[in-house]
Design a protein around this motif. Sequence first.
Motif, PDB file in Angstrom:
ATOM      1  N   LEU A   1       0.815  -1.214   0.000  1.00 25.41           N
ATOM      2  CA  LEU A   1       0.000   0.000   0.000  1.00 25.41           C
ATOM      3  C   LEU A   1       0.850   1.266   0.000  1.00 25.41           C
ATOM      4  CD1 LEU A   1      -2.738  -1.034   2.587  1.00 25.41           C
ATOM      5  CD2 LEU A   1      -2.899  -1.043   0.091  1.00 25.41           C
ATOM      6  N   ASN A   2       2.170   1.081   0.068  1.00 25.78           N
ATOM      7  CA  ASN A   2       3.093   2.218   0.111  1.00 25.78           C
ATOM      8  C   ASN A   2       2.776   3.144   1.287  1.00 25.78           C
ATOM      9  OD1 ASN A   2       5.302   3.690  -0.786  1.00 25.78           O
ATOM     10  ND2 ASN A   2       4.044   5.042  -2.067  1.00 25.78           N
ATOM     11  N   ILE A   3       2.566   2.505   2.455  1.00 24.57           N
ATOM     12  CA  ILE A   3       2.244   3.261   3.668  1.00 24.57           C
ATOM     13  C   ILE A   3       3.291   2.962   4.729  1.00 24.57           C
ATOM     14  CG2 ILE A   3       0.601   3.535   5.578  1.00 24.57           C
ATOM     15  CD1 ILE A   3      -1.635   2.881   3.618  1.00 24.57           C
ATOM     16  N   CYS A   4       3.781   4.020   5.350  1.00 29.49           N
ATOM     17  CA  CYS A   4       4.726   3.883   6.461  1.00 29.49           C
ATOM     18  C   CYS A   4       4.400   4.940   7.499  1.00 29.49           C
ATOM     19  CB  CYS A   4       6.163   4.047   5.956  1.00 29.49           C
ATOM     20  SG  CYS A   4       7.403   3.988   7.286  1.00 29.49           S
ATOM     21  N   HIS A   5       4.148   4.520   8.705  1.00 25.53           N
ATOM     22  CA  HIS A   5       3.851   5.496   9.758  1.00 25.53           C
ATOM     23  C   HIS A   5       4.313   4.972  11.105  1.00 25.53           C
ATOM     24  CE1 HIS A   5       0.357   3.203  11.306  1.00 25.53           C
ATOM     25  NE2 HIS A   5       0.164   2.896  10.047  1.00 25.53           N
TER      26      HIS A   5
END
Length: 348
Positions: free
Chosen positions: A107-111
Motif C-alpha cells: 500500500l506504500n504506507i509507512c507510519h
Amino acid sequence: MYVVRPVETADIPALESLAAVTMPGVHTLPRSRDKIELAVERSLASFAAQVDIPSEESYLFVLESLTERHPAERRICGTAAIFASAGSNGTYFSFRNDVIQQVSRDLNICHSVHALTLCSELTAYSQLSSFYADPAVQDGPEAALLSRSRLLYALQQPQRFGDRFFVPLAGVTDEAGESPFWNALGRKFFKMDFLDAERVIGGARNRTLIVELMPHYPVYVPLLPGDAQAVMGQIHPSGELAFNLLTAEGFEADEYIDIFDGGPILQAHKHALRTFNSSQTLRVRTGASTSREGQRLNYAISNNGSAGFRAITLACPDLDGVEAVALTPELQDLLRVAEGDSVTCVRI
C-alpha cells in the motif's frame, strides 16, 4: 534558619501531621502512624549501616525550621527520601514510551505508532521520593536545598547508591481522586478503583501481581480514550515545584511513565546532575560572608558526615575558585563542623 538532617524518632508526631495534609503529588510518603514509624526505623538503620553495595536501604530527610531567638522552637516543614535500589526486594515496573514503525509496501504506507511497553529497566536505579515542602518555604531556596540534600548525601556516600537515579511524579487526577489513565488501562485488568489500587499495590510498584495482570504486549496509545492520552506524562499541579527543581538539576522526562496514573518518571545518570558535576569541596573558615550589593548567590552547603549529615543554605559571593567558605559560628554549629573542616558546596 533552616537545616536538612536525617529523620529522628522524635519527628514521628510531626510527620504524622504532615501526612494528614492532602498531598497527591507526593509518592511513597507513609500516611498511617504505624507505617511512618516503620519508615523512620528503616531510615535510622540505613544511616547507621555499613554499606558496600546498595540494597534495601532507605534514607529519609527532614527540613527543620529553627528560630534564632528561641533555638528550642523547632518545626518540621518538609520531607525528602531516597531509596538505595528500587525494587531491591522485587522488580520495579513502569511503562516505556516506544515508537513502533508500521510498514505496508503493497500500500506504500509507512507510519509511526506511539506505544507503551511494560518494562523493568528502572530496577536497581536509586529512587528519589517523598518530597514535600511546606507552602511557606516553596518560593525560597529551602525547597531546593531539601530536594538537593539527597543528592549531596549520595555524592558523599557513593557506595550506598547506584549510578542512575529516577523520580516518579504523581500524574493527573480529578477532584474525586480518579485517574483518567488508570480508568482507561489499569482498571480493565485489576478490576479496582484507582485509590484502591494505590493503597493495595501502588507504593512499591514491584508486586508480582503487576506483571501477572498488566498487559505484556505493547499498548497502542491511539486506542486509548482521549482523556487518558491527554494526561500521559503530565504532572499533578502539586508536583510542579518538584518537577522544576528536578529538571533544573538535570533530570529528564519523556522516556518512562508510571503504570498507575501515567505520571512522568524523570531519570538521569549521576554525572548529568549538577550536584555531581558542579559541586566543590571547600575548607571552613570562621567569619561572615561579605559582598557588594547584588552579588550574593544561594548555595547549598553540607557537612561530610553520614548519620550526622547536615545541610543549609548560604547566601554569599561566588565560590568558584576559592579555597574556603566563610561560616559564622552559628552556621558551623548547625552543620556540626569547625574551622578547617571540609564542606561540600553547590549553587542552587
